[in-house]
Design an enzyme around this catalytic site. Structure first.
Site, PDB file in Angstrom:
ATOM      1  N   ASP A 146      -2.302  -0.424  -8.358  1.00  0.00           N
ATOM      2  CA  ASP A 146      -0.758  -0.510  -7.602  1.00  0.00           C
ATOM      3  C   ASP A 146      -0.194  -1.983  -7.805  1.00  0.00           C
ATOM      4  O   ASP A 146       0.479  -1.784  -7.986  1.00  0.00           O
ATOM      5  CB  ASP A 146      -0.533   0.689  -6.515  1.00  0.00           C
ATOM      6  CG  ASP A 146       1.068   0.583  -5.520  1.00  0.00           C
ATOM      7  OD1 ASP A 146       1.954   0.991  -6.946  1.00  0.00           O
ATOM      8  OD2 ASP A 146       0.739   0.217  -4.522  1.00  0.00           O
ATOM      9  N   HIS A 164       0.857  -6.606 -10.306  1.00  0.00           N
ATOM     10  CA  HIS A 164       1.829  -8.448  -9.996  1.00  0.00           C
ATOM     11  C   HIS A 164       0.839  -9.723  -9.457  1.00  0.00           C
ATOM     12  O   HIS A 164       1.159 -10.573  -9.786  1.00  0.00           O
ATOM     13  CB  HIS A 164       2.146  -7.593  -7.938  1.00  0.00           C
ATOM     14  CG  HIS A 164       2.811  -6.687  -8.348  1.00  0.00           C
ATOM     15  ND1 HIS A 164       4.095  -6.389  -9.618  1.00  0.00           N
ATOM     16  CD2 HIS A 164       3.140  -5.010  -7.785  1.00  0.00           C
ATOM     17  CE1 HIS A 164       4.665  -5.079  -9.272  1.00  0.00           C
ATOM     18  NE2 HIS A 164       4.199  -4.470  -8.517  1.00  0.00           N
ATOM     19  N   LYS A 222      -1.744  -2.035   2.463  1.00  0.00           N
ATOM     20  CA  LYS A 222      -0.546  -1.355   3.312  1.00  0.00           C
ATOM     21  C   LYS A 222      -0.671  -1.624   4.412  1.00  0.00           C
ATOM     22  O   LYS A 222      -2.103  -2.246   5.139  1.00  0.00           O
ATOM     23  CB  LYS A 222      -0.648  -0.249   2.800  1.00  0.00           C
ATOM     24  CG  LYS A 222      -0.403  -0.485   1.096  1.00  0.00           C
ATOM     25  CD  LYS A 222       1.055   1.094   0.613  1.00  0.00           C
ATOM     26  CE  LYS A 222       1.562   0.663  -0.848  1.00  0.00           C
ATOM     27  NZ  LYS A 222       2.871  -0.228  -1.006  1.00  0.00           N
TER      28      LYS A 222
HETATM   29  C1  BG6 Z   1       5.103  -1.466  -5.793  1.00  0.00           C
HETATM   30  C2  BG6 Z   1       4.112  -1.199  -5.627  1.00  0.00           C
HETATM   31  O1  BG6 Z   1       5.254  -1.834  -7.628  1.00  0.00           O
HETATM   32  O2  BG6 Z   1       5.582  -2.933  -5.832  1.00  0.00           O
HETATM   33  C3  BG6 Z   1       4.539  -0.879  -3.834  1.00  0.00           C
HETATM   34  O3  BG6 Z   1       4.028   0.447  -6.333  1.00  0.00           O
HETATM   35  C4  BG6 Z   1       5.177  -1.973  -3.092  1.00  0.00           C
HETATM   36  O4  BG6 Z   1       3.525  -0.102  -3.663  1.00  0.00           O
HETATM   37  C5  BG6 Z   1       6.094  -2.966  -3.690  1.00  0.00           C
HETATM   38  O5  BG6 Z   1       5.148  -2.383  -1.657  1.00  0.00           O
HETATM   39  C6  BG6 Z   1       6.114  -4.445  -3.530  1.00  0.00           C
HETATM   40  O6  BG6 Z   1       7.281  -4.652  -3.765  1.00  0.00           O
HETATM   41  P1  BG6 Z   1       7.789  -6.117  -3.316  1.00  0.00           P
HETATM   42  O7  BG6 Z   1       9.009  -6.773  -3.834  1.00  0.00           O
HETATM   43  O8  BG6 Z   1       8.729  -5.194  -2.170  1.00  0.00           O
HETATM   44  O9  BG6 Z   1       6.454  -6.935  -2.414  1.00  0.00           O
END
Ligand code: BG6
Length: 514
Positions: free
Chosen positions: A259, A264, A364
């Site tokens: 995820d 990211h 999380k």
């Molecule tokens: C998403 C994930 O890609 O990014 C989520 O699927 C996560 O699980 C989210 O919460 C986090 O994004 P941001 O922009 O809130 O840091």
């Protein structure tokens, strides 16, 4: 070249001019969560900024039986709840005229003729030139049906610089391992040319993430020390206070590595570790990013246990709120072995980063929401200003805060005022909000605009997605091979499991407290 103006003129790509052509955005999953929370609010903010093309239309497609007016009403609610700037009646009345909806099943090949007829009708009424963007805000299992449906209905045009453009945007997850990522890419690639495909990693659209490149390559002081000679290690942290929320079905199949890390965190790594690109042209930038992925030292077999930690949150308190343990969250299998936390230690086998560890962690239900890249510089020789060489002077740390308090800070050692020679670390702090006043645009604003102008720099090319899965898949295989009966736990509302502390502390280092 000097400032006196000697030398060639600056490169044409050194400043971006964003003037999108009139176009139609077709959102598959138009009544879904992503469209409501992110996409339409982003479009509304672009509209307020006056950056959308003078003539544009948005066609939402979804299962829900809505008419244009219902779609506009639900969009209005979405904007009211999620827009960066509040909804105002006058611009809204202007904006809503551009919104349309068509209900239909995307799995049904018959739907695509209806989509075509509707789309062409709107284009004719609004005098749109036929530029089209298809946004797949739907699960990847439906990508094949949509791509084939669009193609069969004659809605996909090959790239033609002289004709209207036709582009497709796809969301993550692109696969759950290397093989499935290749399959998804192949499905889309059969219908669209790579130059037409925009794969979103919304982290790349965040202002402060883009600032990493500016920081590194628009300042002369950082690049000379941005290497193994001066940097001891880097830490990349993406901690989230939210638990799994309402996404248990998706998350159970996914977990933190797929995820967050595969996309990211690895993209943040690419930006902090890449070589300087010779221009800002999209493929030049994407090439240097992907080089980082290609240098990742594999973590496979026995190494998986040594270099990775996965864990699940147990019940605790976040922000004063009781959070149940992950296995007790609604929709989660009580025997689930899905990880909600990952920590990794990795190396890049190239000249610049030889021997420098990169520690990554994400989870999380952690103590707070914080995303940061921290660059810790090497220790000084402990000779001067230190009465106790056993207690080392804290090192310099440059922390790039991505969210929520966007900015950066540099820890330096300073003299405490007084007649004694006593030192203390102090922080030089820069806050985005203070320096520039206005709040930063949302990632989706920037990304949607980039698709409209055809700039793919901030999007994932097929080879990058596959390179990152190629590195992540052996870790998943290793976890599977080492059994999934027992997963370490961390208290909801903490900074993660003790196993992750050991991962870094065994090297004589510590996670930062954010
Ligand atoms: C998403 C994930 O890609 O990014 C989520 O699927 C996560 O699980 C989210 O919460 C986090 O994004 P941001 O922009 O809130 O840091």
């Amino acid at each position: 070249m000097t400032e006196s103006g000697q030398g060639p003129p600056s490169r044409p790509d050194s400043g971006r001019v964003l003037t999108p052509e009139p176009c139609m955005l077709v959102i598959f999953g138009g009544s879904g969560d992503l469209a409501r929370r992110k996409l339409v609010p982003a479009l509304y903010n672009l509209f307020l900024d006056g950056t959308l093309p003078s003539n544009f239309a948005v066609l939402g497609i979804g299962r829900k039986p809505l008419g244009d007016e219902d779609f506009r009403a639900s969009t209005r609610e979405g904007i009211t709840a999620y827009s960066r700037r509040p909804l105002a009646d006058k611009p809204w009345t202007e904006f809503e005229r551009h919104l349309f909806y068509l209900s239909g099943s995307i799995e049904d090949p018959q739907s695509y003729q209806a989509i075509k007829t509707h789309l062409e009708k709107i284009e004719a009424e609004r005098s749109l030139p036929g530029n089209r963007i298809f946004y797949l805000a739907i699960p990847p299992t439906s990508y094949a049906a949509v791509c084939e449906g669009l193609q069969r209905a004659g809605l996909v045009r090959p790239p033609d610089p002289a004709g209207p453009f036709c582009r497709i945007i796809v969301e993550k997850p692109i696969g759950r391992d290397l093989q499935s990522a290749r399959q998804i890419n192949a499905v889309i690639g059969q219908v669209f040319d790579e130059s037409q495909i925009f794969r979103i990693d919304h982290y790349l659209g965040k202002e402060t993430v883009q600032n990493i490149m500016v920081l590194r390559f628009a300042n002369s002081i950082f690049e000379p020390i941005w290497n193994h000679k001066y940097i001891d290690h880097m830490q990349i942290t993406v901690s989230e206070a939210e638990g799994v929320g309402t996404r248990a079905t998706y998350y159970e199949e996914t977990g933190a590595l797929r995820d967050m890390v595969q996309n990211h965190l690895l993209q943040l790594l690419c930006l902090v570790a890449m070589e300087p690109p010779y221009s800002l042209e999209s493929d030049v930038v994407r090439n240097v990013r992907i080089d980082v992925l290609r240098c990742l030292r594999p973590i496979a077999g026995k190494d998986v246990e040594q270099f990775t930690v996965r864990a699940q949150y147990s019940s605790g308190k976040v922000d004063g709120r009781e959070v149940p343990g992950y296995r007790r969250e609604p929709g989660v299998n009580p025997d689930s072995t899905t990880e909600t936390y990952v920590a990794l230690k990795l190396f890049l086998d190239n000249w610049r980063w030889a021997g420098v560890p990169f520690y990554l962690r994400t989870g999380k239900a952690m103590l707070k929401r914080a995303t940061e890249v921290a660059v810790q510089f090497k220790d000084i020789p402990q000779i001067l200003f230190n009465p106790n060489p056993a207690a080392r002077q804290p090192p310099n740390v440059l922390a790039l805060r991505i969210q929520p308090e966007e900015g950066m800070s540099l820890r330096i050692i300073s003299k405490v005022p007084g007649s004694k020679v006593q030192t203390n670390p102090v922080e030089m702090n820069f806050k985005y909000g203070d320096a520039f006043g206005a709040p930063s645009p949302e990632a989706y604003e920037r990304l949607l605009l980039d698709v409209m102008v055809g700039d793919a720099s901030l999007f994932m090319r097929r080879d990058a997605v596959e390179a990152s899965w190629a590195w992540v898949t052996p870790i998943l295989d290793g976890w599977a091979a080492y059994g999934t009966k027992w997963l370490p736990e961390y208290l909801a509302g903490s900074w993660g499991p003790v196993e992750a502390d050991r991962l870094i502390e065994n090297d004589g280092r510590k996670w930062r407290t954010l």
